[in-house]
Design a protein around this motif. Structure first.
Motif, PDB file in Angstrom:
ATOM      1  N   GLN A 211      -2.703  17.443  11.495  1.00  0.00           N
ATOM      2  CA  GLN A 211      -2.243  18.600  12.268  1.00  0.00           C
ATOM      3  C   GLN A 211      -3.338  19.173  13.167  1.00  0.00           C
ATOM      4  OE1 GLN A 211      -0.675  20.686   8.748  1.00  0.00           O
ATOM      5  NE2 GLN A 211       1.386  20.428   9.552  1.00  0.00           N
ATOM      6  N   ASN A 212      -4.439  18.442  13.296  1.00  0.00           N
ATOM      7  CA  ASN A 212      -5.532  18.843  14.200  1.00  0.00           C
ATOM      8  C   ASN A 212      -6.014  20.270  13.933  1.00  0.00           C
ATOM      9  OD1 ASN A 212      -5.793  16.403  15.553  1.00  0.00           O
ATOM     10  ND2 ASN A 212      -4.233  16.913  17.076  1.00  0.00           N
ATOM     11  N   ILE A 213      -6.191  20.583  12.653  1.00  0.00           N
ATOM     12  CA  ILE A 213      -6.753  21.874  12.257  1.00  0.00           C
ATOM     13  C   ILE A 213      -8.268  21.721  12.216  1.00  0.00           C
ATOM     14  CG2 ILE A 213      -6.873  23.608  10.433  1.00  0.00           C
ATOM     15  CD1 ILE A 213      -4.002  22.656   9.623  1.00  0.00           C
ATOM     16  N   ASP A 214      -8.976  22.567  12.942  1.00  0.00           N
ATOM     17  CA  ASP A 214     -10.434  22.444  13.042  1.00  0.00           C
ATOM     18  C   ASP A 214     -11.160  23.062  11.859  1.00  0.00           C
ATOM     19  OD1 ASP A 214     -10.597  21.193  15.744  1.00  0.00           O
ATOM     20  OD2 ASP A 214      -9.582  23.042  16.329  1.00  0.00           O
ATOM     21  N   ILE A 215     -10.652  24.194  11.358  1.00  0.00           N
ATOM     22  CA  ILE A 215     -11.261  24.869  10.201  1.00  0.00           C
ATOM     23  C   ILE A 215     -10.121  25.310   9.280  1.00  0.00           C
ATOM     24  CG2 ILE A 215     -12.884  26.623   9.412  1.00  0.00           C
ATOM     25  CD1 ILE A 215     -13.521  27.022  12.504  1.00  0.00           C
ATOM     26  N   LEU A 216     -10.234  24.951   8.024  1.00  0.00           N
ATOM     27  CA  LEU A 216      -9.201  25.300   7.043  1.00  0.00           C
ATOM     28  C   LEU A 216      -9.897  25.865   5.809  1.00  0.00           C
ATOM     29  CD1 LEU A 216      -6.044  24.869   6.551  1.00  0.00           C
ATOM     30  CD2 LEU A 216      -6.732  22.909   5.172  1.00  0.00           C
ATOM     31  N   TYR A 217      -9.336  26.922   5.249  1.00  0.00           N
ATOM     32  CA  TYR A 217      -9.905  27.454   4.003  1.00  0.00           C
ATOM     33  C   TYR A 217      -8.797  27.918   3.074  1.00  0.00           C
ATOM     34  CZ  TYR A 217      -9.238  32.207   5.926  1.00  0.00           C
ATOM     35  OH  TYR A 217      -8.710  33.366   6.458  1.00  0.00           O
ATOM     36  N   THR A 218      -9.179  28.077   1.810  1.00  0.00           N
ATOM     37  CA  THR A 218      -8.245  28.575   0.808  1.00  0.00           C
ATOM     38  C   THR A 218      -9.029  29.338  -0.251  1.00  0.00           C
ATOM     39  OG1 THR A 218      -6.338  27.962  -0.552  1.00  0.00           O
ATOM     40  CG2 THR A 218      -8.279  26.561  -0.741  1.00  0.00           C
ATOM     41  N   GLY A 219      -8.318  29.832  -1.260  1.00  0.00           N
ATOM     42  CA  GLY A 219      -8.946  30.518  -2.385  1.00  0.00           C
ATOM     43  C   GLY A 219      -8.588  29.803  -3.674  1.00  0.00           C
ATOM     44  N   GLN A 221      -7.631  31.141  -6.656  1.00  0.00           N
ATOM     45  CA  GLN A 221      -6.910  31.875  -7.697  1.00  0.00           C
ATOM     46  C   GLN A 221      -5.393  31.863  -7.568  1.00  0.00           C
ATOM     47  OE1 GLN A 221      -8.440  33.137  -5.109  1.00  0.00           O
ATOM     48  NE2 GLN A 221      -7.613  35.097  -4.446  1.00  0.00           N
ATOM     49  N   LYS A 222      -4.851  31.050  -6.682  1.00  0.00           N
ATOM     50  CA  LYS A 222      -3.388  31.074  -6.509  1.00  0.00           C
ATOM     51  C   LYS A 222      -2.794  29.763  -7.018  1.00  0.00           C
ATOM     52  CE  LYS A 222      -3.922  34.694  -3.263  1.00  0.00           C
ATOM     53  NZ  LYS A 222      -3.142  35.872  -2.952  1.00  0.00           N
ATOM     54  N   ALA A 223      -2.220  28.936  -6.158  1.00  0.00           N
ATOM     55  CA  ALA A 223      -1.611  27.689  -6.631  1.00  0.00           C
ATOM     56  C   ALA A 223      -2.650  26.690  -7.132  1.00  0.00           C
ATOM     57  CB  ALA A 223      -0.768  27.064  -5.523  1.00  0.00           C
ATOM     58  N   LEU A 224      -3.940  26.942  -6.868  1.00  0.00           N
ATOM     59  CA  LEU A 224      -4.994  26.033  -7.341  1.00  0.00           C
ATOM     60  C   LEU A 224      -5.329  26.216  -8.825  1.00  0.00           C
ATOM     61  CD1 LEU A 224      -7.826  25.435  -4.711  1.00  0.00           C
ATOM     62  CD2 LEU A 224      -6.079  23.878  -5.547  1.00  0.00           C
ATOM     63  N   ASN A 225      -4.761  27.228  -9.477  1.00  0.00           N
ATOM     64  CA  ASN A 225      -4.888  27.368 -10.942  1.00  0.00           C
ATOM     65  C   ASN A 225      -6.237  27.845 -11.455  1.00  0.00           C
ATOM     66  OD1 ASN A 225      -2.298  26.135 -11.938  1.00  0.00           O
ATOM     67  ND2 ASN A 225      -3.094  24.347 -10.871  1.00  0.00           N
ATOM     68  N   ALA A 226      -7.170  28.239 -10.616  1.00  0.00           N
ATOM     69  CA  ALA A 226      -8.506  28.609 -11.095  1.00  0.00           C
ATOM     70  C   ALA A 226      -8.701  30.129 -11.053  1.00  0.00           C
ATOM     71  CB  ALA A 226      -9.580  27.919 -10.253  1.00  0.00           C
ATOM     72  N   PRO A 227      -9.722  30.642 -11.759  1.00  0.00           N
ATOM     73  CA  PRO A 227     -10.032  32.071 -11.645  1.00  0.00           C
ATOM     74  C   PRO A 227     -10.487  32.409 -10.227  1.00  0.00           C
ATOM     75  CG  PRO A 227     -11.151  31.087 -13.537  1.00  0.00           C
ATOM     76  CD  PRO A 227     -10.597  29.956 -12.731  1.00  0.00           C
ATOM     77  N   PRO A 228     -10.413  33.676  -9.830  1.00  0.00           N
ATOM     78  CA  PRO A 228     -10.940  34.073  -8.520  1.00  0.00           C
ATOM     79  C   PRO A 228     -12.444  33.847  -8.452  1.00  0.00           C
ATOM     80  CG  PRO A 228      -9.646  35.842  -9.542  1.00  0.00           C
ATOM     81  CD  PRO A 228      -9.858  34.810 -10.583  1.00  0.00           C
ATOM     82  N   GLY A 229     -12.960  33.577  -7.254  1.00  0.00           N
ATOM     83  CA  GLY A 229     -14.409  33.521  -7.101  1.00  0.00           C
ATOM     84  C   GLY A 229     -14.967  32.332  -6.362  1.00  0.00           C
ATOM     85  N   THR A 230     -14.132  31.339  -6.040  1.00  0.00           N
ATOM     86  CA  THR A 230     -14.586  30.226  -5.209  1.00  0.00           C
ATOM     87  C   THR A 230     -13.559  29.988  -4.108  1.00  0.00           C
ATOM     88  OG1 THR A 230     -13.585  28.591  -6.697  1.00  0.00           O
ATOM     89  CG2 THR A 230     -15.913  29.105  -7.037  1.00  0.00           C
ATOM     90  N   ALA A 231     -14.032  29.486  -2.963  1.00  0.00           N
ATOM     91  CA  ALA A 231     -13.150  29.376  -1.795  1.00  0.00           C
ATOM     92  C   ALA A 231     -13.466  28.114  -0.994  1.00  0.00           C
ATOM     93  CB  ALA A 231     -13.289  30.614  -0.910  1.00  0.00           C
ATOM     94  N   PRO A 232     -12.676  27.047  -1.183  1.00  0.00           N
ATOM     95  CA  PRO A 232     -12.881  25.822  -0.411  1.00  0.00           C
ATOM     96  C   PRO A 232     -12.688  26.042   1.090  1.00  0.00           C
ATOM     97  CG  PRO A 232     -11.537  25.367  -2.348  1.00  0.00           C
ATOM     98  CD  PRO A 232     -11.675  26.866  -2.247  1.00  0.00           C
ATOM     99  N   ILE A 233     -13.549  25.391   1.886  1.00  0.00           N
ATOM    100  CA  ILE A 233     -13.462  25.472   3.342  1.00  0.00           C
ATOM    101  C   ILE A 233     -13.940  24.158   3.938  1.00  0.00           C
ATOM    102  CG2 ILE A 233     -15.764  26.528   3.556  1.00  0.00           C
ATOM    103  CD1 ILE A 233     -14.642  28.159   5.957  1.00  0.00           C
ATOM    104  N   SER A 234     -13.347  23.757   5.057  1.00  0.00           N
ATOM    105  CA  SER A 234     -13.713  22.502   5.706  1.00  0.00           C
ATOM    106  C   SER A 234     -13.759  22.688   7.217  1.00  0.00           C
ATOM    107  CB  SER A 234     -12.701  21.410   5.331  1.00  0.00           C
ATOM    108  OG  SER A 234     -13.066  20.164   5.888  1.00  0.00           O
ATOM    109  N   PHE A 235     -14.764  22.063   7.828  1.00  0.00           N
ATOM    110  CA  PHE A 235     -14.952  22.095   9.282  1.00  0.00           C
ATOM    111  C   PHE A 235     -14.912  20.655   9.807  1.00  0.00           C
ATOM    112  CE2 PHE A 235     -17.221  25.640   7.431  1.00  0.00           C
ATOM    113  CZ  PHE A 235     -17.061  26.712   8.307  1.00  0.00           C
TER     114      PHE A 235
END
Length: 406
Positions: A211-219, A221-235
């Motif tokens: 989809q030609n997304i240049d920067i994508l991030y998430t958290g 603590q939601k559908a990823l099943n983990a506690p809050p406090g880390t946030a994947p990001i890609s460039f």
């Protein structure tokens, strides 16, 4: 005076001369108590036992070879979750807001033009972040629940933005924004495409590379099943070219990708230098949550979220409640919004549900406050049995909280 009399006197004297004037707080001396709650709001979500257990593993050094191996596993897991091959892929030490700020701080310089699509709180937040660091912010605004068409986005090239922001999962309104074709529009206008998937990743399809997304991030603590406090990001490479050819340094040292890329082994250097101390236990949990997603499979995760959401929709309609997003294809599978039923105080309903069912649901957020109530069934909580629990609690609240229309 004998020695047996002098010793207690000296002890009292030492106590009276102590430099400690604030006593130990009584609350801290009590054992830690944490209630079990059904977290059926927009996040954080309940976490599976396997991920909780991973957080209790022994601490190791954040620069140990074993930690680097776990971080490398996380990177590969993010590649899968994002459907990307980007080398510049990391997990921020912090919540989704950390990734949000990292994206803007590294790719935008003071005075540059950015365009923010705002149809809920997340666009508002990114606009404020960009304004604070001195960007020239342009806004494309819709009421909560409204989505942006590619034709509307195409018209705003006149601002010549270096960055265009869009929330894929606008959790404050329960909207899942279509993104096909927008990356192509951004490339035509030499603009980076930044997408927020904090509320949608793992619940709704997203394909960063396709989809030609240049920067994508998430958290975490939601559908990823983990506690809050880390946030994947890609460039991707386009974003990296802009990010690493700046005239000025990013406004944040902690979020500076020249340092973070080295910490995560993305810069090709043999040695990873100290930058900051990452959340070791948080990374353990994120690694396991990504493993669960990989074992289940993305397509199965997307299918299940859609199936459970559809089951919830039918139950809500059977209760006489109105779904806030009329078009089911635009609904966010992880967070469902209902219009506040006429004659009810939504705050009273939420308090009742928490008190009698130990269950969290929430009202709106930002511009959607007073418009909606939100029910989140994501990740570990994405089960029809949980939908039934939520529907039972809502039915009970509707029965016992009704207000006079007078």
């Amino acid at each position: 005076m004998g020695e047996h009399q002098i010793a207690p006197l000296l002890q009292r004297l030492e106590r009276s001369m102590s430099s400690v004037t604030i006593p130990p707080p009584a609350c801290i001396l009590r054992p830690l108590e944490v209630p079990y709650r059904y977290l059926f709001g927009p996040g954080p979500s309940n976490v599976p036992p396997r991920v909780l257990a991973s957080g209790s593993r022994p601490i190791i050094g954040h620069l140990h070879p074993e930690m680097y191996e776990i971080m490398n596993d996380i990177k590969k897991g993010i590649h899968y979750a994002f459907q990307t091959e980007n080398n510049m892929t990391i997990a921020m030490s912090g919540s989704g807001h950390a990734a949000m700020e990292c994206a803007v701080f590294n790719t935008v310089e003071p005075g540059e033009s950015v365009l923010i699509a705002i149809n809920g709180i997340w666009g508002e937040r990114v606009a404020e972040i960009a304004e604070r660091m001195g960007a020239n912010v342009h806004k494309l605004v819709k009421a909560p629940g409204g989505h942006f068409t590619n034709i509307e986005i195409e018209k705003v090239g006149k601002h010549k933005p270096v960055l265009f922001f869009l929330a894929h999962g606008e959790s404050s309104a329960g909207l899942c924004q279509p993104v096909d074709g927008i990356g192509d529009i951004c490339r035509k206008h030499n603009c980076l495409f930044l997408v927020d998937t904090v509320a949608s990743l793992g619940a709704a399809p997203i394909f960063m590379d396709k989809q030609n997304i240049d920067i994508l991030y998430t958290g975490s603590q939601k559908a990823l099943n983990a506690p809050p406090g880390t946030a994947p990001i890609s460039f991707n490479d386009r974003a990296c070219h802009k990010m690493f050819n700046r005239k000025t340094k990013p406004v944040s040292y902690l979020f500076d990708m020249t340092h973070l890329s080295n910490y995560w082994g993305c810069d090709g250097k043999a040695v990873r230098a100290y930058h900051h101390t990452g959340p070791v236990s948080g990374f353990f949990a994120l690694r396991e949550s990504l493993a669960i997603l990989a074992e289940k499979g993305l397509e199965e995760s997307w299918r299940k979220h859609k199936e459970v959401a559809a089951y919830l929709y039918r139950g809500l309609e059977d209760l006489g409640l109105e779904l806030f997003i009329p078009d089911k294809d635009l609904r966010l599978p992880s967070v469902t919004t209902i219009s506040i039923p006429e004659g009810y105080d939504w705050r009273e309903m939420l308090v009742y549900i928490m008190k009698h069912h130990q269950m969290e649901m929430t009202g709106g957020l930002g511009p959607s406050i007073g418009m909606v109530m939100r029910i989140g069934l994501m990740g570990y909580n994405c089960e029809k049995t949980n939908a039934d629990k939520a529907l039972h609690a809502l039915a009970d609240a509707l029965k016992n909280c009704k207000k006079s229309k007078a």
